[in-house]
Motif scaffolding. Sequence first.
Motif, PDB file in Angstrom:
ATOM      1  N   GLU A  36      54.263 120.507  58.911  1.00 32.29           N
ATOM      2  CA  GLU A  36      53.302 119.426  58.731  1.00 32.29           C
ATOM      3  C   GLU A  36      54.074 118.115  58.634  1.00 32.29           C
ATOM      4  O   GLU A  36      54.822 117.892  57.687  1.00 32.29           O
ATOM      5  N   PRO A  37      53.916 117.213  59.626  1.00 32.97           N
ATOM      6  CA  PRO A  37      54.773 116.022  59.646  1.00 32.97           C
ATOM      7  C   PRO A  37      54.507 115.078  58.478  1.00 32.97           C
ATOM      8  O   PRO A  37      53.376 114.941  58.007  1.00 32.97           O
ATOM      9  N   VAL A  38      55.559 114.435  58.029  1.00 30.84           N
ATOM     10  CA  VAL A  38      55.441 113.270  57.162  1.00 30.84           C
ATOM     11  C   VAL A  38      55.323 112.063  58.080  1.00 30.84           C
ATOM     12  O   VAL A  38      56.172 111.842  58.941  1.00 30.84           O
ATOM     13  N   SER A  39      54.260 111.311  57.928  1.00 29.23           N
ATOM     14  CA  SER A  39      53.993 110.170  58.797  1.00 29.23           C
ATOM     15  C   SER A  39      54.539 108.896  58.164  1.00 29.23           C
ATOM     16  O   SER A  39      54.277 108.609  56.992  1.00 29.23           O
ATOM     17  N   ILE A  40      55.308 108.132  58.939  1.00 29.23           N
ATOM     18  CA  ILE A  40      55.836 106.859  58.454  1.00 29.23           C
ATOM     19  C   ILE A  40      55.442 105.755  59.428  1.00 29.23           C
ATOM     20  O   ILE A  40      55.358 105.970  60.640  1.00 29.23           O
ATOM     21  N   LYS A  41      55.202 104.577  58.886  1.00 33.22           N
ATOM     22  CA  LYS A  41      54.813 103.437  59.706  1.00 33.22           C
ATOM     23  C   LYS A  41      55.299 102.165  59.041  1.00 33.22           C
ATOM     24  O   LYS A  41      55.039 101.934  57.853  1.00 33.22           O
ATOM     25  N   LEU A  42      56.014 101.349  59.789  1.00 33.95           N
ATOM     26  CA  LEU A  42      56.454 100.070  59.252  1.00 33.95           C
ATOM     27  C   LEU A  42      55.246  99.219  58.892  1.00 33.95           C
ATOM     28  O   LEU A  42      54.261  99.175  59.632  1.00 33.95           O
ATOM     29  N   GLY A  43      55.324  98.564  57.749  1.00 36.02           N
ATOM     30  CA  GLY A  43      54.236  97.706  57.300  1.00 36.02           C
ATOM     31  C   GLY A  43      53.339  98.330  56.260  1.00 36.02           C
ATOM     32  O   GLY A  43      52.599  97.620  55.570  1.00 36.02           O
ATOM     33  N   GLU A  44      53.375  99.665  56.117  1.00 32.63           N
ATOM     34  CA  GLU A  44      52.594 100.301  55.061  1.00 32.63           C
ATOM     35  C   GLU A  44      53.174  99.903  53.708  1.00 32.63           C
ATOM     36  O   GLU A  44      54.391  99.786  53.552  1.00 32.63           O
ATOM     37  N   SER A  45      52.322  99.708  52.723  1.00 33.77           N
ATOM     38  CA  SER A  45      52.821  99.311  51.408  1.00 33.77           C
ATOM     39  C   SER A  45      53.525 100.479  50.724  1.00 33.77           C
ATOM     40  O   SER A  45      53.226 101.655  50.984  1.00 33.77           O
ATOM     41  N   PHE A  46      54.458 100.140  49.867  1.00 33.01           N
ATOM     42  CA  PHE A  46      55.159 101.137  49.068  1.00 33.01           C
ATOM     43  C   PHE A  46      54.166 101.977  48.262  1.00 33.01           C
ATOM     44  O   PHE A  46      54.275 103.203  48.200  1.00 33.01           O
ATOM     45  N   GLU A  47      53.168 101.316  47.678  1.00 32.59           N
ATOM     46  CA  GLU A  47      52.186 102.015  46.841  1.00 32.59           C
ATOM     47  C   GLU A  47      51.370 103.011  47.659  1.00 32.59           C
ATOM     48  O   GLU A  47      51.089 104.125  47.204  1.00 32.59           O
ATOM     49  N   SER A  48      50.991 102.623  48.883  1.00 32.27           N
ATOM     50  CA  SER A  48      50.204 103.507  49.728  1.00 32.27           C
ATOM     51  C   SER A  48      51.010 104.737  50.137  1.00 32.27           C
ATOM     52  O   SER A  48      50.517 105.869  50.077  1.00 32.27           O
ATOM     53  N   PHE A  49      52.255 104.531  50.540  1.00 35.83           N
ATOM     54  CA  PHE A  49      53.103 105.657  50.941  1.00 35.83           C
ATOM     55  C   PHE A  49      53.346 106.595  49.765  1.00 35.83           C
ATOM     56  O   PHE A  49      53.266 107.824  49.898  1.00 35.83           O
ATOM     57  N   GLN A  50      53.597 106.020  48.608  1.00 36.79           N
ATOM     58  CA  GLN A  50      53.839 106.826  47.414  1.00 36.79           C
ATOM     59  C   GLN A  50      52.601 107.643  47.056  1.00 36.79           C
ATOM     60  O   GLN A  50      52.701 108.810  46.662  1.00 36.79           O
ATOM     61  N   ALA A  51      51.417 107.047  47.222  1.00 34.68           N
ATOM     62  CA  ALA A  51      50.184 107.761  46.906  1.00 34.68           C
ATOM     63  C   ALA A  51      49.938 108.909  47.884  1.00 34.68           C
ATOM     64  O   ALA A  51      49.468 109.987  47.494  1.00 34.68           O
ATOM     65  N   ARG A  52      50.250 108.714  49.158  1.00 32.87           N
ATOM     66  CA  ARG A  52      50.015 109.757  50.161  1.00 32.87           C
ATOM     67  C   ARG A  52      50.905 110.969  49.941  1.00 32.87           C
ATOM     68  O   ARG A  52      50.524 112.099  50.234  1.00 32.87           O
ATOM     69  N   TYR A  53      52.117 110.740  49.452  1.00 33.31           N
ATOM     70  CA  TYR A  53      53.068 111.837  49.268  1.00 33.31           C
ATOM     71  C   TYR A  53      53.566 111.872  47.822  1.00 33.31           C
ATOM     72  O   TYR A  53      54.754 112.048  47.557  1.00 33.31           O
ATOM     73  N   SER A  54      52.641 111.723  46.899  1.00 36.16           N
ATOM     74  CA  SER A  54      52.991 111.558  45.484  1.00 36.16           C
ATOM     75  C   SER A  54      53.774 112.734  44.923  1.00 36.16           C
ATOM     76  O   SER A  54      54.608 112.562  44.025  1.00 36.16           O
TER      77      SER A  54
END
Length: 289
Positions: A36-54
Motif C-alpha cells: 500500500e503506497p505512502v503518497s507524498i506531494k510537495l506543498g502538502e502541510s506538515f500537519e496534513s501529512f502527519q494526520a494521514r500517517y499518524s
Amino acid sequence: MPRTPSLLHRIARHILPASLACVLLGACADKPQNTEPVSIKLGESFESFQARYSNRVEAHQPMGANFAKIHWPAKAMGVVRFEHGGHSLEIPHVQYVGGREESAAFKSDGLSRFTVSAAASAKGRVSPSEAQQAFYALLRGLQEAGWQRVNGFSVPRLKGKDSYDYMRQTLEGSLDADYMPPVDEWLKFTEAPYGFYADGVFLEVRFDFLDFETKSDAFRAYVFIFNFEGSHTHFRSHLEDKDRPEWRSKIREAIAGSLADRQVEEAKLRARGIAIDESCQDPPFPEGI
C-alpha cells in the motif's frame, strides 16, 4: 480502478531482460513489501501529512523547521508514490522517506522537500553491472515520463563524456543520463547527482552503497536516492540566508550573475574545442517572479 503501474515496473517490462527485471522489481526475492503506497506531494502541510500517517510518522520539530519521516524494515520494504500529475512516480523497495517544511516565513509552501531512499534490489546484493543497468534504466524511464535534465545556472551546458569529465574535475553540475561511463568509473561517483525538472519540481537522483565492500567487482547492496524539491525552495537556495525572506525581489539578479559566470566558463571550454549544448534549456522562474 486499477492502479497505474509503477515507473520501475514499466521500465523493467519494456527495457530490461527478465533476469534484471527480477533484480529491480524483486519478483524473485523472498523479501515482502508493504504494497500500500505512502503518497507524498510537495506543498502538502506538515500537519496534513502527519494526520494521514499518524501511526507511522516520526515527527521532529527543531527550531525553524518541521520534519516528517517514515522508515521500513529491510524485511518488509515499502512503496512510495510521488504525486505530480503526468510526471508521478511510484518507487518500490523503499526503506525511508522524509519530508521537510520550512520555517514560519515559508510555511505556506508546505512540505517543500522530500528524500526517498530505495533499495536497488529486494533480494539484497547484486553485481556492479546489474546495479548500473538498473540505475540507467531508471534514468531513461524518468526521461520518458517527461522529466528533463537540468544542470545548474552557473554550470557549463555539457553533454555526454564532457559532462562526466567536468564533474570529475570540479564536482559541480549534474551528470548526463544519456552517457553511461565504464562501470568501474561509475562506482566512484556515488555523490554525483543526475538532475531533472518537471512542471515546477526539481529532482536529483544518485546511488550509494549499503555496505563497505572494497572489491570493485563484488556483489553489494545498492540504494537509489531521490531528492524532490519545490520550485520556490530551489530558487531560494541560490541566495544567502539573510536574503531569502525577500527572495522574490532578489532572485532574478542572483540568477543573472550565475548565468554570467556560466558564459565565462563556456567561453573557456569552447576555446579548448569542447562543445556546448546550446539546446539545453534552463527551468523557468516560478509563476509571479
